[in-house]
Design a protein around this motif. Structure first.
Motif, PDB file in Angstrom:
ATOM      1  N   SER A  41      34.610  31.036  44.586  1.00 56.90           N
ATOM      2  CA  SER A  41      33.707  32.105  44.166  1.00 56.90           C
ATOM      3  C   SER A  41      33.254  31.860  42.732  1.00 56.90           C
ATOM      4  CB  SER A  41      34.400  33.463  44.246  1.00 56.90           C
ATOM      5  OG  SER A  41      33.630  34.458  43.585  1.00 56.90           O
ATOM      6  N   HIS A  42      31.974  32.079  42.496  1.00 57.09           N
ATOM      7  CA  HIS A  42      31.471  31.953  41.128  1.00 57.09           C
ATOM      8  C   HIS A  42      31.931  33.116  40.254  1.00 57.09           C
ATOM      9  CE1 HIS A  42      28.588  34.604  43.093  1.00 57.09           C
ATOM     10  NE2 HIS A  42      28.099  34.955  41.917  1.00 57.09           N
ATOM     11  N   ARG A  43      32.557  34.126  40.873  1.00 52.18           N
ATOM     12  CA  ARG A  43      33.109  35.260  40.118  1.00 52.18           C
ATOM     13  C   ARG A  43      34.558  35.019  39.694  1.00 52.18           C
ATOM     14  NH1 ARG A  43      28.325  37.703  39.166  1.00 52.18           N
ATOM     15  NH2 ARG A  43      27.225  38.254  41.088  1.00 52.18           N
ATOM     16  N   LEU A 236      25.129  34.595  35.699  1.00 51.58           N
ATOM     17  CA  LEU A 236      25.953  34.815  36.888  1.00 51.58           C
ATOM     18  C   LEU A 236      25.440  36.005  37.697  1.00 51.58           C
ATOM     19  CD1 LEU A 236      29.403  34.238  35.171  1.00 51.58           C
ATOM     20  CD2 LEU A 236      28.359  32.750  36.898  1.00 51.58           C
ATOM     21  N   ASN A 238      23.301  35.947  40.156  1.00 56.65           N
ATOM     22  CA  ASN A 238      23.447  35.508  41.547  1.00 56.65           C
ATOM     23  C   ASN A 238      24.283  34.229  41.555  1.00 56.65           C
ATOM     24  OD1 ASN A 238      21.501  33.763  40.446  1.00 56.65           O
ATOM     25  ND2 ASN A 238      20.622  33.366  42.472  1.00 56.65           N
ATOM     26  N   THR A 239      24.484  33.648  42.711  1.00 53.83           N
ATOM     27  CA  THR A 239      25.335  32.460  42.800  1.00 53.83           C
ATOM     28  C   THR A 239      24.670  31.277  42.105  1.00 53.83           C
ATOM     29  OG1 THR A 239      26.126  33.230  44.954  1.00 53.83           O
ATOM     30  CG2 THR A 239      26.596  30.945  44.357  1.00 53.83           C
ATOM     31  N   THR A 242      27.073  25.849  41.387  1.00 56.10           N
ATOM     32  CA  THR A 242      28.369  25.650  40.751  1.00 56.10           C
ATOM     33  C   THR A 242      28.736  24.178  40.549  1.00 56.10           C
ATOM     34  OG1 THR A 242      29.453  25.898  42.912  1.00 56.10           O
ATOM     35  CG2 THR A 242      29.282  27.868  41.533  1.00 56.10           C
TER      36      THR A 242
END
Length: 362
Positions: A41-43, A236, A238-239, A242
């Motif tokens: 996850s990019h979060r 960040l 949106n996605t 990565t």
């Protein structure tokens, strides 16, 4: 690795072998996480560490002032051709553009969709073989901004110094020469650059923007095309791409290990010198396209005496392991793109091939 090609592609372009080998080791499992970075996850904290490390390294290597935001956006420089006018044109104030070649022309065409523009200078009459002198620029102090293309990959020209535009925001497309040499970021209001030439693989675009320009645009702008959207969310919203950001981060680490922008400039000038010396010393067998005072240290463009010789040069060079030397279809001839990651050894090999080719065909 003995089977590595001599890669002179214009973009996507050569990446440092050390970076590719690091990525290979971390591809399946990143930092004992049990998964690839591309699966995360990019979060999450693991990716965010990579993301913000890349921002910090870019700030360090370019000396970016504190009152600038660093954004990672998708869509390449071509999307910036639209985002710049959409976000920065002020009502009643036409922006000015400098026409120096193929990429500047594309930016101009896109900007015209959003209103009137002015041309501060153009070298079209010279076949875009040069960039204009600073004293040739003509634009109003009331203009929204002045836009330039720092390095024209197709024609092989590059600005040696940038204009001091005073209160007029200077916008720079540095896609093909970012971090090839030290620059004063504070000269610019906005710098944008696709990563796929000097900073990593394709997929991520860097935007460096002065904070006072991040606000409510005068034009109606979709959410994803507003700089404010990306600035507020630290890119960040949106996605993000990565893996491209990870590869850029590793490339920035490599650049720092090599000595940063100053060391890159020394190395790049040496590569360019080797090639231009062969061209200039060939008694006209090789003819440089760009005027000497505007020659790029990133893209060396030249031609041979006939289309037949051009084709033979391409065919024989490819057989010897050289990749990407055929010039862009719009101008023909040859082009050697010698971005940061292209080793000096590859350039020396090309120089030897050029000398041998001339001896057999001159």
């Amino acid at each position: 690795m003995a089977n590595r090609a001599y890669n002179f592609n214009a973009g996507p372009a050569a990446l440092p072998l050390e970076v590719l080998e690091r990525a290979q080791k971390q591809f399946v499992e990143f930092e004992n996480s049990g998964m690839s970075l591309m699966e995360m996850s990019h979060r999450g904290a693991v990716y965010e560490k990579v993301h913000f490390e890349a921002v910090a390294l870019l700030r360090e290597l370019m000396g970016i002032p504190h009152n600038y935001k660093v954004l990672f956006i998708q869509g390449g420089a071509s999307t910036q051709f639209a985002m710049v006018p959409m976000n920065l044109i002020k009502s009643g104030k036409a922006p000015a553009y400098i026409a120096t070649g193929s990429w500047a022309t594309k930016a101009i065409q896109e900007a015209k969709m959003f209103g009137d523009i002015t041309i501060a200078a153009s070298t079209e009459a010279d076949q875009y073989r040069r960039v204009p002198a600073i004293n040739e620029l003509q634009y109003s102090e009331d203009t929204s901004y002045l836009h330039l293309t720092s390095n024209e990959t197709i024609e092989g020209t590059q600005w040696r110094e940038y204009p001091d535009t005073g209160s007029v925001p200077l916008i720079g497309d540095l896609s093909s020469d970012i971090l090839c040499r030290p620059i004063d970021v504070s000269q610019f209001a906005v710098i944008y650059a696709g990563a796929q030439k000097n900073l990593g693989p394709s997929g991520v675009t860097i935007v460096i923007i002065r904070e006072d320009l991040i606000g409510q645009p005068d034009l109606p702008v979709p959410t994803m095309l507003r700089y404010s959207t990306h600035a507020k969310a630290d890119s960040l919203y949106n996605t993000p791409p990565t893996f491209a950001v990870y590869m850029m981060n590793e490339t920035l680490k490599w650049l720092k290990e090599q000595g940063g922008a100053a060391a890159m400039e020394q190395r790049n000038r040496e590569k360019a010198r080797l090639l231009y010396e062969v061209i200039d010393g060939s008694s006209g067998f090789y003819r440089g396209f760009a005027e000497p005072g505007s020659r790029s240290i990133m893209n060396v463009t030249f031609r041979l005496g006939s289309e037949e010789l051009d084709k033979k040069f391409v065919k024989e060079s490819e057989a010897e392991g050289f990749v990407g030397l055929k010039g862009h279809r719009s101008v023909g001839g040859m082009r050697a793109s010698i971005y940061n990651a292209v080793p000096v050894e590859s350039v020396r090999a090309l120089v030897n091939f050029m000398k041998d080719f001339q001896s057999r065909n001159g």
